[in-house]
Design a protein around this motif. Structure first.
Motif, PDB file in Angstrom:
ATOM      1  N   LYS A  47     -41.933 -17.198  52.496  1.00  0.00           N
ATOM      2  CA  LYS A  47     -41.837 -18.142  51.381  1.00  0.00           C
ATOM      3  C   LYS A  47     -41.072 -17.493  50.232  1.00  0.00           C
ATOM      4  O   LYS A  47     -40.244 -18.138  49.592  1.00  0.00           O
ATOM      5  CB  LYS A  47     -43.238 -18.516  50.891  1.00  0.00           C
ATOM      6  N   ALA A  48     -41.367 -16.217  49.991  1.00  0.00           N
ATOM      7  CA  ALA A  48     -40.689 -15.511  48.905  1.00  0.00           C
ATOM      8  C   ALA A  48     -39.196 -15.475  49.181  1.00  0.00           C
ATOM      9  O   ALA A  48     -38.386 -15.704  48.272  1.00  0.00           O
ATOM     10  CB  ALA A  48     -41.245 -14.097  48.767  1.00  0.00           C
ATOM     11  N   ALA A  49     -38.828 -15.218  50.422  1.00  0.00           N
ATOM     12  CA  ALA A  49     -37.406 -15.160  50.762  1.00  0.00           C
ATOM     13  C   ALA A  49     -36.761 -16.524  50.526  1.00  0.00           C
ATOM     14  O   ALA A  49     -35.666 -16.619  49.979  1.00  0.00           O
ATOM     15  CB  ALA A  49     -37.229 -14.722  52.206  1.00  0.00           C
ATOM     16  N   LYS A  50     -37.472 -17.574  50.905  1.00  0.00           N
ATOM     17  CA  LYS A  50     -36.940 -18.921  50.686  1.00  0.00           C
ATOM     18  C   LYS A  50     -36.718 -19.157  49.198  1.00  0.00           C
ATOM     19  O   LYS A  50     -35.703 -19.712  48.789  1.00  0.00           O
ATOM     20  CB  LYS A  50     -37.929 -19.966  51.203  1.00  0.00           C
ATOM     21  N   MET A  51     -37.713 -18.757  48.385  1.00  0.00           N
ATOM     22  CA  MET A  51     -37.593 -18.959  46.947  1.00  0.00           C
ATOM     23  C   MET A  51     -36.452 -18.120  46.380  1.00  0.00           C
ATOM     24  O   MET A  51     -35.848 -18.487  45.394  1.00  0.00           O
ATOM     25  CB  MET A  51     -38.891 -18.583  46.233  1.00  0.00           C
ATOM     26  N   ASP A  52     -36.207 -16.973  47.000  1.00  0.00           N
ATOM     27  CA  ASP A  52     -35.134 -16.113  46.507  1.00  0.00           C
ATOM     28  C   ASP A  52     -33.763 -16.625  46.915  1.00  0.00           C
ATOM     29  O   ASP A  52     -32.752 -16.008  46.600  1.00  0.00           O
ATOM     30  CB  ASP A  52     -35.328 -14.684  47.021  1.00  0.00           C
ATOM     31  N   GLY A  53     -33.753 -17.741  47.638  1.00  0.00           N
ATOM     32  CA  GLY A  53     -32.478 -18.372  47.947  1.00  0.00           C
ATOM     33  C   GLY A  53     -32.004 -18.165  49.362  1.00  0.00           C
ATOM     34  O   GLY A  53     -30.831 -18.387  49.660  1.00  0.00           O
ATOM     35  N   ALA A  54     -32.889 -17.724  50.244  1.00  0.00           N
ATOM     36  CA  ALA A  54     -32.466 -17.487  51.619  1.00  0.00           C
ATOM     37  C   ALA A  54     -32.565 -18.759  52.446  1.00  0.00           C
ATOM     38  O   ALA A  54     -33.472 -19.558  52.256  1.00  0.00           O
ATOM     39  CB  ALA A  54     -33.325 -16.398  52.238  1.00  0.00           C
ATOM     40  N   THR A  55     -31.617 -18.936  53.361  1.00  0.00           N
ATOM     41  CA  THR A  55     -31.759 -19.993  54.357  1.00  0.00           C
ATOM     42  C   THR A  55     -32.795 -19.502  55.363  1.00  0.00           C
ATOM     43  O   THR A  55     -33.089 -18.309  55.403  1.00  0.00           O
ATOM     44  CB  THR A  55     -30.428 -20.221  55.096  1.00  0.00           C
TER      45      THR A  55
ATOM     46  N   GLN B   9     -31.403 -16.592  57.187  1.00  0.00           N
ATOM     47  CA  GLN B   9     -31.340 -15.358  56.403  1.00  0.00           C
ATOM     48  C   GLN B   9     -32.721 -14.747  56.233  1.00  0.00           C
ATOM     49  O   GLN B   9     -32.891 -13.534  56.307  1.00  0.00           O
ATOM     50  CB  GLN B   9     -30.723 -15.634  55.028  1.00  0.00           C
TER      51      GLN B   9
ATOM     52  N   ARG C 225     -33.157 -11.028  57.510  1.00  0.00           N
ATOM     53  CA  ARG C 225     -33.232  -9.955  56.517  1.00  0.00           C
ATOM     54  C   ARG C 225     -34.644  -9.561  56.141  1.00  0.00           C
ATOM     55  O   ARG C 225     -34.852  -8.511  55.543  1.00  0.00           O
ATOM     56  CB  ARG C 225     -32.444 -10.369  55.273  1.00  0.00           C
ATOM     57  N   VAL C 226     -35.604 -10.421  56.411  1.00  0.00           N
ATOM     58  CA  VAL C 226     -36.978 -10.075  56.042  1.00  0.00           C
ATOM     59  C   VAL C 226     -37.883  -9.966  57.263  1.00  0.00           C
ATOM     60  O   VAL C 226     -38.510  -8.932  57.493  1.00  0.00           O
ATOM     61  CB  VAL C 226     -37.551 -11.097  55.041  1.00  0.00           C
TER      62      VAL C 226
ATOM     63  N   GLU D 103     -46.315 -15.183  53.300  1.00  0.00           N
ATOM     64  CA  GLU D 103     -45.762 -15.316  51.951  1.00  0.00           C
ATOM     65  C   GLU D 103     -44.412 -14.626  51.806  1.00  0.00           C
ATOM     66  O   GLU D 103     -43.618 -15.020  50.973  1.00  0.00           O
ATOM     67  CB  GLU D 103     -46.747 -14.727  50.933  1.00  0.00           C
ATOM     68  N   LEU D 104     -44.164 -13.609  52.647  1.00  0.00           N
ATOM     69  CA  LEU D 104     -42.869 -12.936  52.546  1.00  0.00           C
ATOM     70  C   LEU D 104     -41.748 -13.919  52.854  1.00  0.00           C
ATOM     71  O   LEU D 104     -40.690 -13.892  52.238  1.00  0.00           O
ATOM     72  CB  LEU D 104     -42.808 -11.782  53.540  1.00  0.00           C
TER      73      LEU D 104
END
Ligand SMILES: Nc1ncnc2c1ncn2[C@@H]1O[C@H](COP(=O)(O)OP(=O)(O)OP(=O)(O)O)[C@@H](O)[C@H]1O
Ligand SMILES: [Mg+2]
Lengths: 393, 281
Positions: free
Chosen positions: B173-181, B184, B188-189, B170-171
């Motif tokens: 997925k969360a990064a994707k939702m936060d706008g990460a490619t 990224q 970054r995660v 989920e981390l």
């Protein structure tokens, strides 16, 4: 901010399972909409398709009028709050909340300001420099909300965001989610299992079953006018009572006695092509201790006498539980509801009934009581397909 | 009650301490013996004393005055570092793919890498020798780096994919939702969270490359690429009649130091439980 339209959306997973089938939902700008249904009915899948975390097999998804099926999540400008919160453990609260802004290359002063503002709203200011692992469940939940609101997205998606909190905190957070949404006016899709959240939070509720939408409407409308047995049994707690009955010469014969059809029921039934055997649905609050009902009102309903198995006093009113002899109402919908509630009834146990009666009732546990119910409030369902025959659409 | 409890724990502590000391002494005794030898003079080398009667740095001076050893040290450090870096970078990517993605041939890839890890290295020495001679890789740095990577990669992939599996989906997925490619999100995660695994793997791979003797002796012939373990075996002393034991001991101590430094340096970064608090357990 934008409206979200699901146009005949279907999702088939690579293993062949169809999780969502032909879903049509139009979510207005700024609307708070709730997806509710038993486990595995496709709520999360629907949400993930809106988010872009799952591909859409067929149909179209439009956000703000534009087709976004092919867009990556980052290009949809939508924020999501996960059931597990999914906070980045190596970042502080501040860094967690700033992350979406940093990715969007917002300049430092703006980031600082937006994070402060969000922290203020969510009462997180004094925790900004802590790591998620040092926060309580409620605080983590608020950080997850904070991360969603900082960048003012077009919409919020929330997948059971409160289900990991204990009961008291959940009630508290429920009101703050509601307040926050009103304050920000952002279109929100909220998935929940919880009756109360579904009834209290949303402008409209979408009830799903097995990947298909059963009914969409305002919470009160769904409660008063369920389109089918499934919605009737799913919405409301304690659930609606179901008693098998047969329609004979304008009278309903059931284990509760003969119920006359009132004008309202009769006119609703007219165009419905009702079968002879039906299922009669009665909400617990439409019962009352017969002794407390005026004679004039009493004639509008039916009175029956039965032993009270269990009597629960809630202070404001009492819940009386009965078991009637006779066959239980059976249908696919009811079986599924029972399975979801984990209470697949013992077969042949007769009909069980819950009545919500006045706190002043003198009914006694283990003794027979006279119970009255309002004949005008009965809802009739077709056991074959679950359709509400008295639906006022 | 408290007194008795206290006595029990003190007794237990004492017993554990004795046991620990025994184990440590048992394990470190040969190492300490080598250290002791390295500080002995030529004359006292064979006197059997654990603590040298006469201390000297001569052995260290000797080995560092020969290009033979210094050159080998440079080779060892260079080759091990490059092989480790390459293996860890590719291992990270492969392990991530294995842990997170479903792609055709995934099982095959895992199977083949397992096969390579189990392959007896000795059976590859002759073919490798021939191949490298044919390709002009014999007795060069790449000539050692390549086989090291081959054998280190399966190790790296296994260790790392276990770490990646620990990181909640989920981390990302969360990064994707936060706008990460995807890039990224990984940088970054996922990568920071996998760092303990990356460092653990780096240590293991480095030790493997650093200690290798078999490939190093078969695929090198001159100082151009000879590594320390091999150079050690070629030590003869300054003349034919000199006993090289002191020099060998000193060299053995010297080549242990980088390993210790490497482990100490990375160990601080291996913080257990880094992912705690990400998701509600
Ligand atoms: N990755 C997947 N591959 C195959 N089938 C899946 C996958 N994810 C979900 N499903 C199936 O799709 C259906 C809907 O799942 P979904 O997660 O949307 O349910 P849900 O309504 O969110 O349930 P819950 O309330 O338990 O979270 C389920 O039958 C599930 O087994
Ligand atoms: Mg779900």
């Amino acid at each position: 901010m934008a409206e979200i339209v699901l146009d005949n959306v279907t999702k088939q997973y690579p293993d062949g399972a169809v999780a969502v089938r032909d879903v049509d939902i139009e979510i207005a700008d700024g609307e708070f909409i709730i997806l509710v249904g038993p486990s595995g009915c496709g709520k999360s899948t629907t949400l993930n398709m809106i988010a872009g975390l799952e591909d859409i097999t067929a149909g179209e998804l439009r956000i703000g009028g534009e087709r976004v099926n092919e867009r990556a999540p980052k290009d949809r400008d939508i924020a999501m709050v996960f059931q597990s919160y999914a906070l980045y453990p190596h970042m502080t609260v501040k860094e967690n909340m700033a992350f979406p802004l940093r990715l969007a290359k917002v300049d430092d002063t703006t980031v600082e300001k937006k994070v402060r503002d969000a922290a203020e709203i969510l009462d997180l200011t004094q925790h900004l420099d802590r790591k998620p692992s040092n926060l309580s469940g409620g605080q983590r939940q608020r950080v997850a909300m904070g991360r969603a609101i900082v960048r003012s997205p077009k919409a919020f998606l929330m997948d059971e965001p409160l289900s990991n909190l204990d009961a008291k905190l959940r009630v508290q957070m429920r009101t703050s989610v509601s307040r926050l949404q009103k304050q920000l006016g952002t279109t929100t899709v909220y998935v929940t299992h919880d009756q109360t959240e579904a009834m209290t939070l949303g402008d409209r509720v979408v009830v799903m079953r097995g990947g298909a939408v059963q009914q969409i409407g305002a919470p009160q409308f769904l409660y008063d006018n369920p389109a089918n047995l499934f919605v009737a049994g799913f919405i409301g707690s304690p659930a609606m009572n179901f008693v098998p009955a047969s329609l004979e010469n304008g009278v309903l014969r059931s284990a509760l006695g003969d119920v006359p059809l009132t004008d309202r029921v009769r006119s609703l039934l007219e165009g419905a092509e009702a079968p002879r055997e039906v299922i009669m649905g009665l909400r617990p609050e439409h019962f009352e201790d017969a002794r407390l009902v005026d004679d004039t009102v009493r004639s509008n309903g039916v009175t029956f006498t039965n032993q009270v198995d269990v009597l629960e006093s809630m202070g404001s009113d009492k819940f009386a539980y009965f078991s009637l002899s006779g066959e239980q109402a059976t249908s696919a919908e009811l079986a599924e509801l029972a399975a979801d509630a984990g209470s697949a009834d013992v077969p042949g146990g007769g009909v069980s009934l819950v009545a919500r009666i006045s706190a002043t009732s003198s009914a006694v546990e283990g003794e027979p009581a006279d119970i009255w119910f309002d004949a005008d409030k009965v809802q009739l369902f077709d056991p074959g397909n679950g359709r509400n025959l008295t639906y006022r659409g | 009650m408290a007194g008795i409890g206290g006595a029990v724990t003190t007794g237990r502590k004492a017993r554990w301490t004795v046991l620990n000391v025994l184990v440590v002494v048992y394990a470190l005794f040969p190492v300490l013996w080598i250290v002791s030898l390295s500080f002995k003079t030529k004359e006292t080398l064979g006197d059997g004393n654990f603590i040298p009667r006469e201390w000297t740095f001569d052995n260290y001076k000797t080995i560092f005055s020969t290009t033979e050893f210094v050159r080998a040290l440079v080779n060892s450090i260079g080759i091990a570092l490059i092989a480790t870096a390459v293996a860890v970078v590719f291992g990270t990517m492969a392990a991530y793919a294995i842990a997170r993605l479903d792609f055709p041939g995934k099982r095959l890839l895992i199977g083949v890498s397992l096969l390579i890890a189990m392959f007896p290295q000795i059976s590859l020495v002759s073919p490798l020798f021939e191949i490298e001679r044919g390709l002009g890789l014999f007795d060069t740095w790449p000539g050692l780096i390549l086989p090291y990577i081959t054998f280190a990669l399966p190790l790296a992939i296994y260790t790392l994919s276990a770490f990646f599996r620990e990181i909640p989906w989920e981390l990302e997925k969360a990064a994707k939702m936060d706008g990460a490619t995807p890039g990224q999100a990984f940088r970054r995660v996922i990568a920071p969270l996998a760092a303990p695994g990356v460092f653990t793997t780096a240590i293991l791979v480095f030790i493997f490359c650093w200690n290798d003797f078999l490939f190093a002796i078969s695929l090198t012939s001159t100082e151009a690429s000879r590594t320390v373990p091999v150079a050690l075996s070629f030590f003869t002393g300054s003349s034919q009649f000199e006993d090289p034991t002191g020099s060998i001991a000193a060299a053995a101590v010297v080549i242990t130091i980088p390993i210790i430094l490497f482990v100490l340096f990375f160990q601080r970064r291996i913080v257990a439980g880094l992912t705690s608090g990400a998701v509600k357990g």
